[in-house]
Write an enzyme that holds these catalytic residues in place. Structure first.
Site, PDB file in Angstrom:
ATOM      1  N   SER A   1       0.629  -1.181   0.110  1.00 56.07           N
ATOM      2  CA  SER A   1      -0.120  -0.131   0.333  1.00 56.07           C
ATOM      3  C   SER A   1       0.900   1.212   0.189  1.00 56.07           C
ATOM      4  CB  SER A   1      -0.687   0.187   0.667  1.00 56.07           C
ATOM      5  OG  SER A   1      -0.168  -0.102   2.078  1.00 56.07           O
TER       6      SER A   1
ATOM      7  N   LYS B   1       0.509   4.254   6.554  1.00 56.00           N
ATOM      8  CA  LYS B   1      -0.210   5.451   5.635  1.00 56.00           C
ATOM      9  C   LYS B   1       0.683   6.995   5.357  1.00 56.00           C
ATOM     10  CE  LYS B   1      -3.151   2.377   4.543  1.00 56.00           C
ATOM     11  NZ  LYS B   1      -2.952   1.507   3.506  1.00 56.00           N
TER      12      LYS B   1
END
Length: 190
Positions: A17, A88
């Site tokens: 990701s 993230k």
């Protein structure tokens, strides 16, 4: 173990990701002091956070032995510290209006287009349209490999609207420690 608990903790990157910035299998060092003494989470920071209550439902307690074994392995970066820990990039902080997308397909923060040189090659800023005002004390986070990231966009319909509480932030990713061929400090995209 004390350094890992309070100062700098290694984390294993388990998914793609955050590719091109971080690769699957990278061991990163997370600065746990970055926000403890007056420092604030900023747009562009890459953070590790506990997704419990925002990205995942409250889970079962692994028990004393399970918790100790996981913490020991995580302290040296051999295993992921928790299945509820995520890495993230911070896109919006409390009070920001984050929107996808402007006429040129870029994310907007408070009406201004966001320059994202870290996006995975070929990815669009987002294929999901959204327009959210980030509540105070919360963060809007997204992966750099947008087409392979379950991030704030995936949780728009749940309580919190995909935002992460600032008090769930474990620390800021500052350094890739392993493999040696990728060793180095991460660039600042604030």
């Amino acid at each position: 173990m004390l350094v890992s608990t309070f100062v700098m903790q290694p984390f294993l990157i388990p998914s793609g990701s955050m590719e091109g910035t971080l690769q699957v299998g990278d061991r990163v060092l997370v600065n746990k002091l970055a926000y403890r003494f007056g420092g604030e989470v900023e747009r562009g920071d890459i953070i590790v956070f506990d997704g419990t209550g925002s990205f995942v439902a409250e889970g079962e307690d692994p028990g004393l032995l399970g918790g100790l074994l996981r913490r020991a392995g995580a302290a040296v970066g051999l295993v992921q510290s928790s299945e509820n820990d995520y890495v993230k990039r911070v896109i919006g902080v409390g009070g920001d209006r984050v929107r996808c997308c402007d006429g040129q397909g870029r994310l907007e923060i408070n009406g201004e287009p966001l320059d994202e040189p870290y996006l995975y090659p070929g990815d669009e800023p987002s294929e999901v349209m959204f327009d959210i005002e980030v509540p105070e004390g919360r963060l809007w986070v997204m992966g750099d490999h947008r087409s392979d990231s379950a991030d704030s966009r995936a949780y728009l319909g749940v309580p919190g609207g995909g935002t992460v509480p600032v008090d769930r932030v474990i620390g800021r990713v500052d350094l890739i420690g392993w493999p040696l061929s990728r060793w180095g400090w991460l660039p600042d995209h604030g």
